[in-house]
Each structure stands twice: as C-alpha cells, then as structure tokens.
Scaffold this motif. Sequence first.
Motif, PDB file in Angstrom:
ATOM      1  N   UNK A 129      22.258  12.400 -23.353  1.00 12.53           N
ATOM      2  CA  UNK A 129      22.471  12.391 -24.799  1.00 12.53           C
ATOM      3  C   UNK A 129      22.801  10.986 -25.265  1.00 12.53           C
TER       4      UNK A 129
ATOM      5  N   UNK B  55      24.681   9.449 -28.164  1.00 15.43           N
ATOM      6  CA  UNK B  55      25.648  10.014 -29.118  1.00 15.43           C
ATOM      7  C   UNK B  55      25.553  11.540 -29.012  1.00 15.43           C
ATOM      8  N   UNK B  56      25.075  12.286 -30.018  1.00 17.91           N
ATOM      9  CA  UNK B  56      25.027  13.749 -29.857  1.00 17.91           C
ATOM     10  C   UNK B  56      23.607  14.286 -29.691  1.00 17.91           C
ATOM     11  N   UNK B  57      22.608  13.400 -29.562  1.00 19.68           N
ATOM     12  CA  UNK B  57      21.218  13.874 -29.524  1.00 19.68           C
ATOM     13  C   UNK B  57      20.604  13.693 -28.140  1.00 19.68           C
ATOM     14  N   UNK B  58      19.919  14.726 -27.677  1.00 17.69           N
ATOM     15  CA  UNK B  58      19.217  14.675 -26.398  1.00 17.69           C
ATOM     16  C   UNK B  58      18.086  13.649 -26.508  1.00 17.69           C
TER      17      UNK B  58
END
Lengths: 173, 93
Positions: free
Chosen positions: B59, B61-64
């Motif tokens: 990831x 930050x919060x994104x795959x």
Amino acid sequence: MLSIPSDIWQDMIEHARALDPHECCGILAGTDDHVTMQYRITNILARMHDEADLAHFDQAKLSDLKNLTPEERADVAFQMDAQEMSLAQKDIRQKGMTLKAFYHSHTFSPARPSLTDVTIAMEFENYRERLNIPEPYHVIISLEDKERPVIRAYRIQESQATEIPVQRRSLPV
Amino acid sequence: MITVRIPTPLRPMTEGKSEVEGKGTTIGELIDQLNAAHPGFKDRVCDERGEIRRFINVYLNEEDIRFLTGKDTPVKDGDEVSIVPAIAGGTHG
C-alpha cells in the motif's frame, strides 16, 4: 452478533464442500451486524511452490507445511490471494459497505480458531486501523461432520478468540 | 525519505525493525534500494518474475499499488508504504 442471510450461509458451506479437502476462504461484508455480501477468495497455497511464499506462517506451522506438498498444505491451511482480497476490499468501500468478517473452513477439525488463525489475525490487527479497515470477525466453517457443517464466529483480540453469536437470517419472502 | 512498514514475517530481513526508511522515485526503485540496504529483501517481497508475491499487498499510504501503477507507482518524500500479508490461517495439528 453477526447475522448472515441464509443464501450466503448456504454458499459458504457449498464453498467449503466444493474445495474439501482443501480449506476455502473468503470475505463477508455488510452494514452494522448484517452481512449482505460474500466474496469467495482463492486459497493460493496449493499453487505456491516457493517456500518464501509461506513466510506468513508461524514457525510451528511452517515446520509442518514444509513437509507437505503444496496440494497437501491447502488441506491444513489457507492463504488468501492478496490481489483478490484487495479487490474485494475496494468493492466493499465503493458500495459503501463495511468488511464484517473473514471466513475459512476446517475440513476435519472443529470450528475453533487454531493458534495459527489467532497469530495471523493479530498480525493483521497491526495494520488494520492504519489502512482504515474496521475490526473483522473471524468465521469458521467446520466440515468435521460432513453431514452437519458447523459455522461459528469469533472476535480475536489480544491473542484471545471469543465466540460471538452468529445468526442464520431467513430471506424475506 | 519514505517510511516503509515491515510485517513481522519480513522483519528478519530488516534486523527486526518494524519500520525502515527508504529512497526512490517509484515503488520498484524503493524495493531495489531496500534490497541494497537489506540483502535478500527483494526476494521475500517479489517472486522470480519480479512481481509482488501473491500473498502480499503493498500500500502507498492507504491505496494498494495494484490499483495505481504497480511497481512503477511514483513515490515521494513523506510517503508511507505498508507491506501487508493477506489473511491466512490453518487448522490444528
């Protein structure tokens, strides 16, 4: 409390039976305590031929798994396909729902979390809040008695599994 | 610098550290740089084709990163990269 509609309840059992003797795994999503969506996720263990792909397992389990063929490993353990898990999480977010539970089957043992289940659930706890994922329950389908599958749900916190009530919800007529 | 969060199974590669700092302009460069600092790191994260292993999500930050541009995903100072194994488990015995 976790309320699972009867069609998803039945499909989890069918998923477990279809893969037996391999363990199945998947994700349940919904709102509040009500599950409304199910995602079957591939147990990739039978396809993993590189021991580096077993790194997620605790030492005791790893020692057992190393003595087995990939096919045999999938009988006693599961590893979710990370990409499918991530796609399911994205779909859940886009639909405005919440990840409620991870499920998997035990094909010859009771519907109780193993030490490995607890250890890996606790590992996941290290990331979950940072990735904005709510606390999941852990649902286990036991095929110990093939004629009478058992489904139980647990909360796993501080290395302790506590059973929570799980209800099979009738579908509206 | 980019903060990289290391899961327990990969910490033997980072002298037990749960976070390391890395450099690079893409995720791929970051992994290569971490491999230089922690030899063997790349083999634990990537398969023989150089792809992220199937049991791991990375990831930014919060994104795959699979939903961004994979290992070509650009990274910059201050970013946080998390390496997160997908859920697994197993029966008793």
